[in-house]
Design a protein around this motif. Structure first.
Motif, mmCIF file in Angstrom:
data_model
loop_
_atom_site.group_PDB
_atom_site.id
_atom_site.type_symbol
_atom_site.label_atom_id
_atom_site.label_comp_id
_atom_site.label_asym_id
_atom_site.label_seq_id
_atom_site.Cartn_x
_atom_site.Cartn_y
_atom_site.Cartn_z
ATOM 1 N N ARG A 233 -52.857 74.013 33.761
ATOM 2 C CA ARG A 233 -51.433 73.700 33.841
ATOM 3 C C ARG A 233 -51.124 72.439 33.037
ATOM 4 N NH1 ARG A 233 -50.201 73.551 39.966
ATOM 5 N NH2 ARG A 233 -52.125 72.332 39.911
ATOM 6 N N PRO A 234 -49.859 72.220 32.674
ATOM 7 C CA PRO A 234 -49.506 71.088 31.815
ATOM 8 C C PRO A 234 -49.972 69.732 32.325
ATOM 9 C CG PRO A 234 -47.655 72.611 31.973
ATOM 10 C CD PRO A 234 -48.688 73.095 32.950
ATOM 11 N N GLU A 235 -49.949 69.529 33.651
ATOM 12 C CA GLU A 235 -50.354 68.237 34.200
ATOM 13 C C GLU A 235 -51.815 67.900 33.896
ATOM 14 O OE1 GLU A 235 -47.882 70.229 37.544
ATOM 15 O OE2 GLU A 235 -48.975 70.823 35.727
ATOM 16 N N ALA A 236 -52.614 68.935 33.670
ATOM 17 C CA ALA A 236 -54.044 68.713 33.450
ATOM 18 C C ALA A 236 -54.304 67.963 32.153
ATOM 19 C CB ALA A 236 -54.781 70.052 33.449
ATOM 20 N N ARG A 237 -53.461 68.149 31.156
ATOM 21 C CA ARG A 237 -53.662 67.447 29.882
ATOM 22 C C ARG A 237 -53.533 65.942 30.076
ATOM 23 N NH1 ARG A 237 -54.097 68.718 24.676
ATOM 24 N NH2 ARG A 237 -53.878 70.919 25.224
ATOM 25 N N ALA A 238 -52.584 65.539 30.900
ATOM 26 C CA ALA A 238 -52.425 64.110 31.162
ATOM 27 C C ALA A 238 -53.631 63.562 31.917
ATOM 28 C CB ALA A 238 -51.142 63.867 31.948
ATOM 29 N N PHE A 239 -54.200 64.363 32.817
ATOM 30 C CA PHE A 239 -55.397 63.914 33.539
ATOM 31 C C PHE A 239 -56.570 63.759 32.579
ATOM 32 C CE2 PHE A 239 -59.405 64.802 35.734
ATOM 33 C CZ PHE A 239 -59.363 63.826 36.717
ATOM 34 N N LEU A 240 -56.737 64.704 31.671
ATOM 35 C CA LEU A 240 -57.828 64.621 30.709
ATOM 36 C C LEU A 240 -57.670 63.378 29.831
ATOM 37 C CD1 LEU A 240 -60.383 66.065 29.778
ATOM 38 C CD2 LEU A 240 -58.984 67.378 28.177
ATOM 39 N N ALA A 241 -56.435 63.084 29.451
ATOM 40 C CA ALA A 241 -56.191 61.863 28.682
ATOM 41 C C ALA A 241 -56.513 60.625 29.504
ATOM 42 C CB ALA A 241 -54.735 61.825 28.212
ATOM 43 N N PHE A 242 -56.218 60.673 30.810
ATOM 44 C CA PHE A 242 -56.497 59.537 31.691
ATOM 45 C C PHE A 242 -57.998 59.253 31.754
ATOM 46 C CE2 PHE A 242 -57.126 57.626 35.960
ATOM 47 C CZ PHE A 242 -56.258 56.537 35.835
ATOM 48 N N LEU A 243 -58.825 60.289 31.594
ATOM 49 C CA LEU A 243 -60.272 60.089 31.611
ATOM 50 C C LEU A 243 -60.727 59.203 30.449
ATOM 51 C CD1 LEU A 243 -61.629 63.644 32.531
ATOM 52 C CD2 LEU A 243 -61.290 61.670 34.035
ATOM 53 N N GLY A 244 -59.893 59.078 29.440
ATOM 54 C CA GLY A 244 -60.221 58.217 28.307
ATOM 55 C C GLY A 244 -59.546 56.864 28.362
ATOM 56 N N SER A 245 -58.852 56.565 29.439
ATOM 57 C CA SER A 245 -58.133 55.303 29.562
ATOM 58 C C SER A 245 -59.080 54.150 29.845
ATOM 59 C CB SER A 245 -57.103 55.402 30.690
ATOM 60 O OG SER A 245 -57.777 55.488 31.946
ATOM 61 N N PRO A 246 -58.665 52.905 29.557
ATOM 62 C CA PRO A 246 -59.497 51.750 29.899
ATOM 63 C C PRO A 246 -59.868 51.716 31.379
ATOM 64 C CG PRO A 246 -57.742 51.096 28.404
ATOM 65 C CD PRO A 246 -57.453 52.515 28.808
ATOM 66 N N GLN A 247 -58.946 52.123 32.241
ATOM 67 C CA GLN A 247 -59.213 52.121 33.673
ATOM 68 C C GLN A 247 -60.349 53.086 34.027
ATOM 69 O OE1 GLN A 247 -55.683 52.842 35.967
ATOM 70 N NE2 GLN A 247 -56.704 52.636 37.949
ATOM 71 N N ALA A 248 -60.298 54.292 33.448
ATOM 72 C CA ALA A 248 -61.352 55.272 33.709
ATOM 73 C C ALA A 248 -62.668 54.823 33.078
ATOM 74 C CB ALA A 248 -60.943 56.635 33.167
ATOM 75 N N ARG A 249 -62.577 54.254 31.894
ATOM 76 C CA ARG A 249 -63.798 53.782 31.240
ATOM 77 C C ARG A 249 -64.516 52.748 32.108
ATOM 78 N NH1 ARG A 249 -64.776 51.855 25.025
ATOM 79 N NH2 ARG A 249 -66.895 51.073 25.345
ATOM 80 N N GLN A 250 -63.777 51.833 32.667
ATOM 81 C CA GLN A 250 -64.377 50.811 33.530
ATOM 82 C C GLN A 250 -65.073 51.453 34.729
ATOM 83 O OE1 GLN A 250 -61.301 48.025 34.561
ATOM 84 N NE2 GLN A 250 -61.021 47.321 32.455
ATOM 85 N N ALA A 251 -64.442 52.473 35.294
ATOM 86 C CA ALA A 251 -65.040 53.151 36.448
ATOM 87 C C ALA A 251 -66.318 53.877 36.054
ATOM 88 C CB ALA A 251 -64.042 54.127 37.057
ATOM 89 N N PHE A 252 -66.284 54.592 34.945
ATOM 90 C CA PHE A 252 -67.482 55.299 34.498
ATOM 91 C C PHE A 252 -68.623 54.319 34.222
ATOM 92 C CE2 PHE A 252 -64.611 58.896 32.983
ATOM 93 C CZ PHE A 252 -65.108 59.822 33.888
ATOM 94 N N GLU A 253 -68.319 53.249 33.524
ATOM 95 C CA GLU A 253 -69.366 52.285 33.176
ATOM 96 C C GLU A 253 -69.867 51.537 34.405
ATOM 97 O OE1 GLU A 253 -67.609 50.019 29.998
ATOM 98 O OE2 GLU A 253 -68.258 51.484 28.490
ATOM 99 N N ARG A 254 -68.991 51.300 35.362
ATOM 100 C CA ARG A 254 -69.406 50.653 36.597
ATOM 101 C C ARG A 254 -70.437 51.494 37.350
ATOM 102 N NH1 ARG A 254 -64.727 50.026 38.439
ATOM 103 N NH2 ARG A 254 -64.593 51.706 39.960
ATOM 104 N N HIS A 255 -70.330 52.797 37.202
ATOM 105 C CA HIS A 255 -71.264 53.703 37.866
ATOM 106 C C HIS A 255 -72.455 54.057 36.984
ATOM 107 C CE1 HIS A 255 -69.095 54.465 41.629
ATOM 108 N NE2 HIS A 255 -67.984 54.371 40.932
ATOM 109 N N GLY A 256 -72.558 53.450 35.815
ATOM 110 C CA GLY A 256 -73.761 53.603 35.000
ATOM 111 C C GLY A 256 -73.684 54.564 33.841
ATOM 112 N N PHE A 257 -72.539 55.206 33.623
ATOM 113 C CA PHE A 257 -72.406 56.104 32.481
ATOM 114 C C PHE A 257 -72.151 55.310 31.204
ATOM 115 C CE2 PHE A 257 -71.199 58.756 36.087
ATOM 116 C CZ PHE A 257 -71.876 59.933 35.825
ATOM 117 N N SER A 258 -72.550 55.860 30.093
ATOM 118 C CA SER A 258 -72.139 55.300 28.812
ATOM 119 C C SER A 258 -70.906 56.075 28.361
ATOM 120 C CB SER A 258 -73.259 55.414 27.777
ATOM 121 O OG SER A 258 -73.681 56.757 27.615
#
Length: 267
Positions: A233-258
């Motif tokens: 659905r259209p809302e999913a595209r915004a969520f996928l973009a959010f996965l690339g946001s600085p906020q999401a990046r900080q969360a991923f890196e905090r949990h050990g992902f590169s």
């Protein structure tokens, strides 16, 4: 040896199958927001990110976790997912070959590392070099791994053991789990003296410790691709973009992902 011969492992595997069955009926969650199918190793980081997304957008992202193989098959069977995050390229390739994803939205979002773990305060550090004798290190116990033929973490682990010349010595001592988090649980509970999981899984559970990290060249690169499904659905595209946001990046890196980069535009 089959898990049915190991009662505790069998119970854990059964619990995993019950959890998998839940994936067949996410329609109620979809009616209220988007549905994300994600590899089990993403649980801690993605739970944080989904909560942040809901606070920011007002839209719920219900996340179902399992092995990437299970998720791809569920999507193929018609489960109404909007976003798919796999723990390897092969299962995303499979979804693409079946026309299940939007290929233009696909991106390699994250990286990870593979580690050998033991229960906290147990086991000595092990040098993962060619010729390593893991069978001796098991001391009659079993090596916990995600399914070595289908689950990404298990396949990476098998490849690494083969590269180091250790597979033949342990192949009959493997306790295969439904997914990597189930393998982690075997070690955390003391049901297996050693296990192979991702670095991020080990970091999520204080009852285990890393005894060694596999050389990066011992297995294919560990990559997490993300994509919208064909029926997203259209809302999913915004969520996928959010996965690339600085906020999401900080969360991923905090949990050990590169972190590897921004997925898609949110427009």
């Amino acid at each position: 040896m089959a898990l049915s011969m190991i009662p505790k492992f069998a119970r854990a595997a059964l619990a995993g199958l019950v959890a998998t069955a839940v994936l067949t009926a996410p329609a109620a969650a979809r009616s209220e927001g988007i549905v994300v199918f994600a590899a089990a190793s993403l649980r801690n980081a993605l739970d944080d990110i989904a909560a942040a997304w809901q606070r920011e957008s007002g839209t719920k992202a219900a996340v179902s976790y399992a092995g990437s193989n299970v998720l791809a098959r569920q999507i193929e069977a018609g489960a109404p997912a909007d976003v798919f995050l796999s723990a390897d390229l092969d299962w995303m390739d499979y979804a693409a070959s079946k026309g299940l994803i939007d290929p233009a939205s696909r991106t390699n979002l994250l990286g990870n590392a593979l580690v050998l773990i033991a229960p906290k305060d147990e086991g000595a550090d092990i040098a993962l070099v060619p010729g390593v004798d893991l069978a001796a290190a098991l001391k009659g116990g079993r090596l916990a791994m995600a399914g070595v033929e289908a689950v990404p973490a298990g396949r990476y682990g098998k490849a690494a053991l083969q590269r180091l010349g250790a597979w033949e010595g342990v192949k009959d001592r493997i306790a295969q789990a439904e997914n990597v988090r189930a393998a982690l649980l075997f070690v955390a509970r003391g049901e297996a003296p050693l296990g192979i999981v991702y670095r991020t899984d080990a970091a999520s559970d204080p009852s285990v410790r890393v005894v060694a990290t596999f050389p990066a060249d011992a297995h294919p690169p560990i990559l997490y691709p993300a994509a919208l499904t064909r029926t997203a659905r259209p809302e999913a595209r915004a969520f996928l973009a959010f996965l690339g946001s600085p906020q999401a990046r900080q969360a991923f890196e905090r949990h050990g992902f590169s972190f590897r980069g921004k997925p898609v535009s949110g427009s």
